[in-house]
Write an enzyme that holds these catalytic residues in place. Structure first.
Site, PDB file in Angstrom:
ATOM      1  N   GLY A  12     -10.236   4.708   9.581  1.00 15.46           N
ATOM      2  CA  GLY A  12      -9.556   4.730   8.734  1.00 15.46           C
ATOM      3  C   GLY A  12      -9.672   6.247   7.687  1.00 15.46           C
ATOM      4  O   GLY A  12      -9.419   6.093   7.034  1.00 15.46           O
ATOM      5  N   ARG A  15      -6.874   9.967   6.563  1.00  9.10           N
ATOM      6  CA  ARG A  15      -6.677  10.415   5.595  1.00  9.10           C
ATOM      7  C   ARG A  15      -7.263  10.142   4.931  1.00  9.10           C
ATOM      8  O   ARG A  15      -7.727   9.419   4.732  1.00  9.10           O
ATOM      9  CB  ARG A  15      -4.579  10.854   5.192  1.00  9.10           C
ATOM     10  N   SER A  37      -4.741   2.888  13.342  1.00  7.37           N
ATOM     11  CA  SER A  37      -4.071   1.792  13.516  1.00  7.37           C
ATOM     12  C   SER A  37      -2.650   2.116  14.359  1.00  7.37           C
ATOM     13  O   SER A  37      -2.072   1.032  15.578  1.00  7.37           O
ATOM     14  CB  SER A  37      -3.371   0.783  12.918  1.00  7.37           C
ATOM     15  N   ASP A  63      -7.072  -1.081  15.574  1.00  5.84           N
ATOM     16  CA  ASP A  63      -6.594  -1.600  14.682  1.00  5.84           C
ATOM     17  C   ASP A  63      -7.632  -2.711  13.629  1.00  5.84           C
ATOM     18  O   ASP A  63      -8.123  -3.931  14.361  1.00  5.84           O
ATOM     19  CB  ASP A  63      -5.432  -2.794  14.423  1.00  5.84           C
ATOM     20  N   VAL A  64      -8.573  -2.568  12.494  1.00  6.80           N
ATOM     21  CA  VAL A  64      -9.823  -2.961  12.472  1.00  6.80           C
ATOM     22  C   VAL A  64      -9.306  -4.563  11.916  1.00  6.80           C
ATOM     23  O   VAL A  64     -10.707  -5.472  11.752  1.00  6.80           O
ATOM     24  CB  VAL A  64     -10.152  -2.905  10.968  1.00  6.80           C
ATOM     25  N   ASN A  90     -14.100   2.342   5.945  1.00  5.83           N
ATOM     26  CA  ASN A  90     -13.454   2.474   4.788  1.00  5.83           C
ATOM     27  C   ASN A  90     -11.978   1.889   4.566  1.00  5.83           C
ATOM     28  O   ASN A  90     -11.047   2.196   4.178  1.00  5.83           O
ATOM     29  CB  ASN A  90     -13.096   4.354   4.893  1.00  5.83           C
ATOM     30  N   SER A 142     -14.524  -0.976  -4.332  1.00  6.28           N
ATOM     31  CA  SER A 142     -13.327  -0.431  -5.039  1.00  6.28           C
ATOM     32  C   SER A 142     -13.935  -1.228  -7.132  1.00  6.28           C
ATOM     33  O   SER A 142     -14.675  -2.277  -7.042  1.00  6.28           O
ATOM     34  CB  SER A 142     -11.897  -0.897  -5.421  1.00  6.28           C
ATOM     35  N   TYR A 155      -6.230  -7.352  -3.479  1.00  3.52           N
ATOM     36  CA  TYR A 155      -6.704  -6.349  -3.114  1.00  3.52           C
ATOM     37  C   TYR A 155      -8.094  -6.666  -3.920  1.00  3.52           C
ATOM     38  O   TYR A 155      -8.830  -6.647  -3.410  1.00  3.52           O
ATOM     39  CB  TYR A 155      -6.265  -5.379  -3.261  1.00  3.52           C
ATOM     40  N   ALA A 157      -9.748  -9.689  -4.733  1.00  2.00           N
ATOM     41  CA  ALA A 157     -10.082 -10.284  -3.943  1.00  2.00           C
ATOM     42  C   ALA A 157     -11.213 -10.024  -2.935  1.00  2.00           C
ATOM     43  O   ALA A 157     -12.315 -10.113  -2.439  1.00  2.00           O
ATOM     44  CB  ALA A 157      -9.975 -12.006  -3.653  1.00  2.00           C
ATOM     45  N   LYS A 159     -12.658  -6.508  -2.302  1.00  2.00           N
ATOM     46  CA  LYS A 159     -12.878  -5.763  -2.540  1.00  2.00           C
ATOM     47  C   LYS A 159     -14.391  -6.448  -3.272  1.00  2.00           C
ATOM     48  O   LYS A 159     -14.875  -5.858  -2.865  1.00  2.00           O
ATOM     49  CB  LYS A 159     -12.138  -4.978  -3.502  1.00  2.00           C
TER      50      LYS A 159
HETATM   51  P1  NAD Z   1      -5.228   5.547   2.563  1.00  2.00           P
HETATM   52  O1  NAD Z   1      -3.644   4.715   1.955  1.00  2.00           O
HETATM   53  O2  NAD Z   1      -4.931   6.658   1.894  1.00  2.00           O
HETATM   54  O3  NAD Z   1      -5.640   6.174   3.822  1.00  2.00           O
HETATM   55  C1  NAD Z   1      -6.458   4.151   3.955  1.00  2.00           C
HETATM   56  C2  NAD Z   1      -6.585   4.876   5.623  1.00  2.00           C
HETATM   57  O4  NAD Z   1      -6.619   3.038   6.656  1.00  2.00           O
HETATM   58  C3  NAD Z   1      -5.535   5.205   6.670  1.00  2.00           C
HETATM   59  O5  NAD Z   1      -5.679   6.342   7.327  1.00  2.00           O
HETATM   60  C4  NAD Z   1      -5.046   4.195   7.645  1.00  2.00           C
HETATM   61  O6  NAD Z   1      -4.389   4.381   8.483  1.00  2.00           O
HETATM   62  C5  NAD Z   1      -6.608   3.302   7.564  1.00  2.00           C
HETATM   63  N1  NAD Z   1      -6.273   1.815   7.961  1.00  2.00           N
HETATM   64  C6  NAD Z   1      -5.253   0.649   6.822  1.00  2.00           C
HETATM   65  N2  NAD Z   1      -4.622  -0.257   7.514  1.00  2.00           N
HETATM   66  C7  NAD Z   1      -5.808  -0.181   8.964  1.00  2.00           C
HETATM   67  C8  NAD Z   1      -6.667  -1.270   9.802  1.00  2.00           C
HETATM   68  N3  NAD Z   1      -5.733  -2.411  10.103  1.00  2.00           N
HETATM   69  N4  NAD Z   1      -7.049  -0.284  11.157  1.00  2.00           N
HETATM   70  C9  NAD Z   1      -7.311   0.838  11.266  1.00  2.00           C
HETATM   71  N5  NAD Z   1      -7.083   1.554   9.770  1.00  2.00           N
HETATM   72  C10 NAD Z   1      -6.330   1.316   9.205  1.00  2.00           C
HETATM   73  O7  NAD Z   1      -5.577   4.715   0.574  1.00  2.00           O
HETATM   74  P2  NAD Z   1      -7.758   5.762   0.788  1.00  2.00           P
HETATM   75  O8  NAD Z   1      -7.137   6.135  -0.782  1.00  2.00           O
HETATM   76  O9  NAD Z   1      -7.900   7.178   1.500  1.00  2.00           O
HETATM   77  O10 NAD Z   1      -8.232   4.532   0.861  1.00  2.00           O
HETATM   78  C11 NAD Z   1      -9.539   4.307   1.509  1.00  2.00           C
HETATM   79  C12 NAD Z   1     -10.456   3.042   1.763  1.00  2.00           C
HETATM   80  O11 NAD Z   1     -10.667   3.571  -0.398  1.00  2.00           O
HETATM   81  C13 NAD Z   1     -10.030   1.930   0.785  1.00  2.00           C
HETATM   82  O12 NAD Z   1     -10.688   0.961   1.566  1.00  2.00           O
HETATM   83  C14 NAD Z   1      -9.416   1.845  -0.150  1.00  2.00           C
HETATM   84  O13 NAD Z   1      -9.032   0.446  -0.669  1.00  2.00           O
HETATM   85  C15 NAD Z   1     -10.713   2.297  -0.868  1.00  2.00           C
HETATM   86  N6  NAD Z   1     -10.119   2.951  -2.298  1.00  2.00           N
HETATM   87  C16 NAD Z   1      -9.465   3.963  -2.616  1.00  2.00           C
HETATM   88  C17 NAD Z   1      -9.010   3.790  -4.209  1.00  2.00           C
HETATM   89  C18 NAD Z   1      -7.805   5.391  -4.304  1.00  2.00           C
HETATM   90  O14 NAD Z   1      -8.127   5.396  -5.988  1.00  2.00           O
HETATM   91  N7  NAD Z   1      -7.275   5.495  -3.274  1.00  2.00           N
HETATM   92  C19 NAD Z   1      -9.749   2.702  -5.305  1.00  2.00           C
HETATM   93  C20 NAD Z   1     -10.732   2.357  -4.711  1.00  2.00           C
HETATM   94  C21 NAD Z   1     -10.751   2.259  -3.568  1.00  2.00           C
END
Ligand code: NAD
Length: 247
Positions: A12, A15, A37, A63-64, A90, A142, A155, A157, A159
């Site tokens: 992922g 972005r 994905s 797709d993971v 990620n 998280s 979510y 659960a 994490k």
């Molecule tokens: P985001 O939504 O901006 O990016 C998530 C990325 O994962 C995207 O590129 C998306 O296309 C990809 N993705 C989603 N499902 C997928 C799949 N099935 N197969 C392949 N790729 C897939 O989210 P983010 O804020 O950059 O979050 C990244 C990670 O950090 C996530 O695991 C999120 O849970 C975690 N996180 C984020 C925050 C926050 O505040 N933003 C806080 C804690 C944890």
């Protein structure tokens, strides 16, 4: 591990936090493999940015939550670069609701992407890392996996499950020179958190001692450290990058 050209697989990476992780590792001279994905454009752009930093990159449709896709992703990385030194799990999604409103589908899809996805990728790289006699697996969990959050039972659960996966695999692979750690980000400014209402954002901000939201780079900097040779004796840990939110 220090005198070989390392390769990282970051799921992922198109972005947000994943993109920042790709760029931080590329800046350390590490080849980057990422996956998307649905649409390839943003992921390919990130790989092009990494290549501008002087490393090689590869973008794979995967797709993971689908076992065949994850196997193909790791195989593609191995075929292109001959090795995988670092795996960053990620990719993640949210399907937020109060417990009574969470559909079975929204529970399953969050677990499938956030937890099963990390399991599949970890399983796929572990044989390779054991053979290489070293590696780094970094799971992006998280703070809500540590402390829970109303409206995010599915979510949280997923994490929290990642933390159990991290600690168990750390115990299994430690003797092979493979470290496994989890990062628990707090409230990081990305598209995922942009979707929250202003009320929710200001309520969260009031609970952050540092009085600011985090940046994707705040998380990426820790990934770069945990991926380095200097972090060789750190394993099975959960490190919060949250401005003190979970204290
Ligand atoms: P985001 O939504 O901006 O990016 C998530 C990325 O994962 C995207 O590129 C998306 O296309 C990809 N993705 C989603 N499902 C997928 C799949 N099935 N197969 C392949 N790729 C897939 O989210 P983010 O804020 O950059 O979050 C990244 C990670 O950090 C996530 O695991 C999120 O849970 C975690 N996180 C984020 C925050 C926050 O505040 N933003 C806080 C804690 C944890």
């Amino acid at each position: 591990m220090s005198d070989v050209q390392k390769t990282a697989v970051v799921t992922g990476g198109a972005r947000g936090i994943g993109r920042a992780i790709c760029l931080a590792l590329a800046a350390k001279g590490i080849n980057i493999v990422t996956c998307y994905s649905k649409s390839s454009a943003a992921a390919e752009e990130v790989i092009a940015e990494c290549e501008k930093l002087g490393v090689k990159g590869l973008c794979v449709k995967a797709d993971v939550s689908v076992a065949e896709d994850v196997t193909a992703l790791i195989e593609a990385a191995k075929a292109e670069f001959g090795r995988v030194d670092i795996l960053v799990n990620n990719a993640g999604i949210t399907r937020d609701n109060l417990i009574m409103g969470i559909s079975e589908e929204d529970f399953d899809s969050v677990i499938a992407t956030n937890l099963k996805g990390a399991f599949l990728a970890t399983k796929a790289v572990s044989r390779l890392m054991i053979k290489q006699r070293g590696g780094r697996i970094i799971n992006i969990s998280s703070v809500v996996g540590v402390s829970g959050n109303a409206g995010q039972a599915n979510y949280s659960a997923s994490k929290a499950g990642l933390l159990g996966l991290t600690k168990s695999v750390a115990k299994e692979l430690g003797g092979r020179g493979v470290t496994v750690n989890a990062i628990a980000p707090g409230f990081i400014e990305t598209d995922m958190t942009d979707a929250l209402s202003d009320d929710v954002k200001s309520a969260m901000l009031s609970g952050i001692p540092m009085k600011r939201l985090g940046k994707p780079e705040d998380v990426a900097n820790l990934v770069a450290f945990l991926a380095s040779d200097e972090a060789a004796y750190i394993t099975g840990q959960v490190i919060c990058v949250d401005g003190g939110m979970a204290v």
